[in-house]
Design a protein around this motif. Structure first.
Motif, PDB file in Angstrom:
ATOM      1  N   ALA A 146      42.101 119.098 -15.084  1.00  0.00           N
ATOM      2  CA  ALA A 146      42.485 120.605 -15.733  1.00  0.00           C
ATOM      3  C   ALA A 146      41.822 121.124 -13.728  1.00  0.00           C
ATOM      4  O   ALA A 146      42.036 120.695 -13.061  1.00  0.00           O
ATOM      5  N   THR A 147      43.624 121.893 -13.644  1.00  0.00           N
ATOM      6  CA  THR A 147      43.568 122.559 -12.575  1.00  0.00           C
ATOM      7  C   THR A 147      43.153 123.646 -12.962  1.00  0.00           C
ATOM      8  O   THR A 147      43.159 124.854 -13.893  1.00  0.00           O
TER       9      THR A 147
ATOM     10  N   VAL B 178      43.654 124.602 -16.951  1.00  0.00           N
ATOM     11  CA  VAL B 178      45.329 123.928 -17.165  1.00  0.00           C
ATOM     12  C   VAL B 178      45.739 122.695 -17.016  1.00  0.00           C
ATOM     13  O   VAL B 178      45.166 122.294 -15.348  1.00  0.00           O
ATOM     14  N   ASP B 179      45.881 121.931 -18.227  1.00  0.00           N
ATOM     15  CA  ASP B 179      45.506 120.451 -17.918  1.00  0.00           C
ATOM     16  C   ASP B 179      46.742 120.181 -18.597  1.00  0.00           C
ATOM     17  O   ASP B 179      46.891 120.385 -20.521  1.00  0.00           O
ATOM     18  N   GLN B 180      47.368 119.207 -18.439  1.00  0.00           N
ATOM     19  CA  GLN B 180      49.151 119.152 -19.216  1.00  0.00           C
ATOM     20  C   GLN B 180      48.797 118.286 -20.345  1.00  0.00           C
ATOM     21  O   GLN B 180      49.944 118.114 -20.839  1.00  0.00           O
ATOM     22  N   ARG B 181      47.730 117.188 -20.930  1.00  0.00           N
ATOM     23  CA  ARG B 181      47.573 116.871 -21.694  1.00  0.00           C
ATOM     24  C   ARG B 181      46.642 117.653 -23.370  1.00  0.00           C
ATOM     25  O   ARG B 181      46.890 116.953 -23.617  1.00  0.00           O
TER      26      ARG B 181
ATOM     27  N   PRO C 199      46.219 125.537 -22.045  1.00  0.00           N
ATOM     28  CA  PRO C 199      45.394 126.064 -21.429  1.00  0.00           C
ATOM     29  C   PRO C 199      43.950 126.479 -22.176  1.00  0.00           C
ATOM     30  O   PRO C 199      44.258 126.626 -22.903  1.00  0.00           O
TER      31      PRO C 199
ATOM     32  N   THR D 141      52.365 127.864 -21.827  1.00  0.00           N
ATOM     33  CA  THR D 141      53.225 127.097 -20.806  1.00  0.00           C
ATOM     34  C   THR D 141      53.518 126.851 -20.362  1.00  0.00           C
ATOM     35  O   THR D 141      54.061 126.038 -19.399  1.00  0.00           O
TER      36      THR D 141
ATOM     37  N   SER E 230      52.926 125.616 -15.782  1.00  0.00           N
ATOM     38  CA  SER E 230      52.826 124.599 -14.824  1.00  0.00           C
ATOM     39  C   SER E 230      51.579 125.576 -14.208  1.00  0.00           C
ATOM     40  O   SER E 230      51.724 126.298 -13.280  1.00  0.00           O
ATOM     41  N   PRO E 231      50.761 124.808 -13.452  1.00  0.00           N
ATOM     42  CA  PRO E 231      49.534 124.940 -12.566  1.00  0.00           C
ATOM     43  C   PRO E 231      50.879 125.739 -11.105  1.00  0.00           C
ATOM     44  O   PRO E 231      50.054 126.214 -10.796  1.00  0.00           O
ATOM     45  N   GLN E 232      51.953 125.135 -11.057  1.00  0.00           N
ATOM     46  CA  GLN E 232      52.629 125.453  -9.703  1.00  0.00           C
ATOM     47  C   GLN E 232      53.019 126.754 -10.337  1.00  0.00           C
ATOM     48  O   GLN E 232      53.184 127.749  -9.426  1.00  0.00           O
TER      49      GLN E 232
END
Length: 89
Positions: free
Chosen positions: A49-50, A69-72, A75, A13, A15-17
């Protein structure tokens, strides 16, 4: 016995950051345990994706693909990795 407890991050869950630069401990499908840091590569070349690779100080495993990781979408853990634990700090 004294020990330091580090809080884990849910990579499912996060985020990439939140994941970039975090310590990770992973186990490969062959049973090898690897301790390193996640390094983010932002989306490029049409890929949404990141991508996360391993950033190790010895540079022997640098570039090992760990996670996308792609927010849509959910992962994606690379098939060569059995488990992944991400730690804060």
């Amino acid at each position: 016995m004294n020990g330091t407890v580090q809080e884990t991050i849910d990579w499912h869950t996060a985020s990439p950051q939140q994941l970039d630069g975090c310590r990770c401990i992973l186990m490969t499908r062959t049973g090898t345990i690897i301790d390193g840091r996640l390094k983010a590569s932002p989306p490029h070349d049409g890929y949404q994706a990141t991508r996360f690779t391993l950033d190790d100080t010895d540079r022997t495993l640098q570039g090992m693909q760990i996670l996308s990781v792609d927010q849509r979408r959910p992962p994606i853990l690379q098939p060569s990795i059995r488990t992944l634990t991400v730690l804060k700090g």
